[in-house]
Design an enzyme around this catalytic site. Sequence first.
Site, PDB file in Angstrom:
ATOM      1  N   LEU A 154       0.584  -1.133  -0.055  1.00 33.65           N
ATOM      2  CA  LEU A 154       0.091   0.000  -0.023  1.00 33.65           C
ATOM      3  C   LEU A 154       0.826   1.152   0.036  1.00 33.65           C
ATOM      4  O   LEU A 154       1.956   1.300   0.354  1.00 33.65           O
ATOM      5  CB  LEU A 154      -0.920   0.139   1.220  1.00 33.65           C
ATOM      6  CG  LEU A 154      -2.053  -1.101   1.223  1.00 33.65           C
ATOM      7  CD1 LEU A 154      -2.570  -1.125   2.627  1.00 33.65           C
ATOM      8  CD2 LEU A 154      -2.749  -1.155   0.211  1.00 33.65           C
ATOM      9  N   PRO A 155       0.341   2.621  -0.121  1.00 34.97           N
ATOM     10  CA  PRO A 155       1.048   3.633  -0.320  1.00 34.97           C
ATOM     11  C   PRO A 155       1.858   4.018   0.862  1.00 34.97           C
ATOM     12  O   PRO A 155       3.066   4.341   0.762  1.00 34.97           O
ATOM     13  CB  PRO A 155      -0.034   4.624  -0.596  1.00 34.97           C
ATOM     14  CG  PRO A 155      -1.232   3.783  -1.310  1.00 34.97           C
ATOM     15  CD  PRO A 155      -1.071   2.506  -0.817  1.00 34.97           C
ATOM     16  N   THR A 170       6.574   0.639   1.925  1.00 38.43           N
ATOM     17  CA  THR A 170       7.328   1.357   2.488  1.00 38.43           C
ATOM     18  C   THR A 170       6.613   2.522   3.453  1.00 38.43           C
ATOM     19  O   THR A 170       6.024   3.330   2.976  1.00 38.43           O
ATOM     20  CB  THR A 170       8.173   2.187   1.549  1.00 38.43           C
ATOM     21  OG1 THR A 170       8.706   1.423   0.538  1.00 38.43           O
ATOM     22  CG2 THR A 170       9.250   3.011   2.162  1.00 38.43           C
ATOM     23  N   LYS A 223      15.337   0.047   4.993  1.00 41.06           N
ATOM     24  CA  LYS A 223      14.984   0.569   3.657  1.00 41.06           C
ATOM     25  C   LYS A 223      15.173   2.206   3.768  1.00 41.06           C
ATOM     26  O   LYS A 223      15.825   2.794   2.705  1.00 41.06           O
ATOM     27  CB  LYS A 223      13.481   0.327   3.851  1.00 41.06           C
ATOM     28  CG  LYS A 223      12.777   1.113   2.387  1.00 41.06           C
ATOM     29  CD  LYS A 223      12.837   0.510   1.080  1.00 41.06           C
ATOM     30  CE  LYS A 223      12.337   1.612   0.149  1.00 41.06           C
ATOM     31  NZ  LYS A 223      12.745   1.043  -1.196  1.00 41.06           N
ATOM     32  N   LYS A 274       9.178  10.998  -0.690  1.00 36.79           N
ATOM     33  CA  LYS A 274       8.550  10.037   0.413  1.00 36.79           C
ATOM     34  C   LYS A 274       9.427   9.417   1.458  1.00 36.79           C
ATOM     35  O   LYS A 274       9.272   9.738   2.400  1.00 36.79           O
ATOM     36  CB  LYS A 274       7.312   9.401  -0.105  1.00 36.79           C
ATOM     37  CG  LYS A 274       6.656   8.375   0.814  1.00 36.79           C
ATOM     38  CD  LYS A 274       6.183   7.032   0.078  1.00 36.79           C
ATOM     39  CE  LYS A 274       5.968   5.894   1.104  1.00 36.79           C
ATOM     40  NZ  LYS A 274       5.302   4.795   0.559  1.00 36.79           N
TER      41      LYS A 274
HETATM   42  P1  NAD Z   1       0.585   2.485  -6.279  1.00 35.82           P
HETATM   43  O1  NAD Z   1      -0.063   3.812  -5.959  1.00 35.82           O
HETATM   44  O2  NAD Z   1       0.868   2.189  -7.754  1.00 35.82           O
HETATM   45  O3  NAD Z   1      -0.283   1.257  -5.668  1.00 35.82           O
HETATM   46  C1  NAD Z   1      -0.926   1.290  -4.703  1.00 35.82           C
HETATM   47  C2  NAD Z   1      -2.379   0.492  -4.644  1.00 35.82           C
HETATM   48  O4  NAD Z   1      -2.970   0.428  -3.294  1.00 35.82           O
HETATM   49  C3  NAD Z   1      -3.321   1.130  -5.476  1.00 35.82           C
HETATM   50  O5  NAD Z   1      -3.614   0.311  -6.542  1.00 35.82           O
HETATM   51  C4  NAD Z   1      -4.527   1.599  -4.596  1.00 35.82           C
HETATM   52  O6  NAD Z   1      -5.632   1.471  -4.945  1.00 35.82           O
HETATM   53  C5  NAD Z   1      -4.303   0.510  -3.397  1.00 35.82           C
HETATM   54  N1  NAD Z   1      -4.940   0.652  -2.201  1.00 35.82           N
HETATM   55  C6  NAD Z   1      -4.941   1.856  -1.522  1.00 35.82           C
HETATM   56  N2  NAD Z   1      -5.426   1.722  -0.284  1.00 35.82           N
HETATM   57  C7  NAD Z   1      -6.079   0.388  -0.428  1.00 35.82           C
HETATM   58  C8  NAD Z   1      -6.751  -0.016   0.412  1.00 35.82           C
HETATM   59  N3  NAD Z   1      -7.194   0.246   1.807  1.00 35.82           N
HETATM   60  N4  NAD Z   1      -7.404  -1.427   0.373  1.00 35.82           N
HETATM   61  C9  NAD Z   1      -7.088  -1.828  -0.949  1.00 35.82           C
HETATM   62  N5  NAD Z   1      -6.110  -1.079  -1.768  1.00 35.82           N
HETATM   63  C10 NAD Z   1      -5.596  -0.029  -1.513  1.00 35.82           C
HETATM   64  O7  NAD Z   1       1.845   2.169  -5.449  1.00 35.82           O
HETATM   65  P2  NAD Z   1       3.261   1.326  -5.885  1.00 35.82           P
HETATM   66  O8  NAD Z   1       4.264   2.243  -6.634  1.00 35.82           O
HETATM   67  O9  NAD Z   1       2.728   0.037  -5.975  1.00 35.82           O
HETATM   68  O10 NAD Z   1       3.954   1.245  -4.403  1.00 35.82           O
HETATM   69  C11 NAD Z   1       3.307   0.494  -3.109  1.00 35.82           C
HETATM   70  C12 NAD Z   1       4.412   0.700  -1.996  1.00 35.82           C
HETATM   71  O11 NAD Z   1       5.546   0.131  -2.546  1.00 35.82           O
HETATM   72  C13 NAD Z   1       4.678   2.124  -1.653  1.00 35.82           C
HETATM   73  O12 NAD Z   1       4.748   1.914  -0.067  1.00 35.82           O
HETATM   74  C14 NAD Z   1       5.928   2.608  -2.377  1.00 35.82           C
HETATM   75  O13 NAD Z   1       6.597   3.545  -1.483  1.00 35.82           O
HETATM   76  C15 NAD Z   1       6.726   1.084  -2.216  1.00 35.82           C
HETATM   77  N6  NAD Z   1       7.654   1.182  -3.402  1.00 35.82           N
HETATM   78  C16 NAD Z   1       7.255   1.488  -4.591  1.00 35.82           C
HETATM   79  C17 NAD Z   1       8.487   1.331  -5.386  1.00 35.82           C
HETATM   80  C18 NAD Z   1       7.987   1.670  -7.011  1.00 35.82           C
HETATM   81  O14 NAD Z   1       9.068   1.814  -7.513  1.00 35.82           O
HETATM   82  N7  NAD Z   1       7.084   2.086  -7.400  1.00 35.82           N
HETATM   83  C19 NAD Z   1       9.766   0.971  -5.177  1.00 35.82           C
HETATM   84  C20 NAD Z   1       9.946   0.355  -3.918  1.00 35.82           C
HETATM   85  C21 NAD Z   1       8.869   0.416  -2.925  1.00 35.82           C
END
Ligand code: NAD
Length: 295
Positions: A65-66, A97, A172, A247
């Site tokens: 999740l975000p 994260t 991290k 972030k």
């Molecule tokens: P994203 O915004 O693409 O995906 C998050 C998903 O969570 C969305 O589809 C949203 O609809 C869903 N969501 C939010 N609240 C929800 C809930 N209560 N119930 C169900 N679904 C819910 O984000 P992402 O890029 O996939 O990143 C996710 C995590 O991974 C973050 O914490 C980010 O910091 C971490 N991260 C991302 C990357 C990257 O390159 N994108 C790399 C390392 C870590």
Amino acid sequence: MATIGFIGLGNMGGPMVANLVKAGHIVKAFDLSPVQVGKAIDDGAQGAQSAQEAATDVDFLVSMLPAGKHVESLLVTGEGALFDVVSPNTLVIDSSTIDAATAKRVAEVGASKGISFVDAPVSGGVGGAVAGTLAFMVGGTAEQFAKAQPILACMGKNIFHAGESGAGQIAKACNNMLLAIHMTGTCEALNMGLKNGLDPAVLSEIMKQSSGNNWTLQVYNPVPGVMDGVPSANDYQGGFQVDLMFKDLGLAMELSQQSASPTPMGSQARALFNLHKAKGNGGLDFSSVMRLYQE
Ligand code: NAD
């Protein structure tokens, strides 16, 4: 073969689910966005109608999740909180994260209800999620780590036991703060070379073979034209967004404050990314901070 609930099917969670399915597991996938659930079904997962459905009768529950508030609300404080739904046999793995303090708090509440929770954030970005080569940094007991390891290995290449609860998130934050320092420092040095007439490819090669060598020079050169297949070769599209780096630097600064650890370099890197983001570059890859030096 395990049954795994998976919540959060975004840029990272979507491909992670696809890799769990490929490894032969049954995945019950849920996201607030039905479009994302549809994509997971196309990848072979079972679509769940609710987070509660995804969390019921599973061996593992993974969340992606975000931010911390989403994780805490989903598991502990929100309506239909999943810690009231999952069985004590389920291992809950949060790969989002988030701040270490929230991860520890959630783990404590879980423990008080007899539920096992580990923090397991990742490094490697969307490319690593698709390729199944993520690095996982796990915070929890040795027993929890041993249980999580084979599942995480379906989505990643390097699975580390960072320490006790919260340690994954701390590792991290340390790593991404160092990455931001490396990236901004590398941009600074390359820009000074460019301003003084050096060829950035030649300067990059010199520094790579000298004591300035670092990961950004090796595989993520920020100057367009020096390296193929990196975001700088594609107008800084794709890769790891400035918004996400900002972030992560916020999480690192929180941690530095809570632990009274001096982080002058990290805070300087955060200020640079803040400025770059404020100029409307939040959606670009983080190596685009090179442009800040070139303006
Ligand atoms: P994203 O915004 O693409 O995906 C998050 C998903 O969570 C969305 O589809 C949203 O609809 C869903 N969501 C939010 N609240 C929800 C809930 N209560 N119930 C169900 N679904 C819910 O984000 P992402 O890029 O996939 O990143 C996710 C995590 O991974 C973050 O914490 C980010 O910091 C971490 N991260 C991302 C990357 C990257 O390159 N994108 C790399 C390392 C870590």
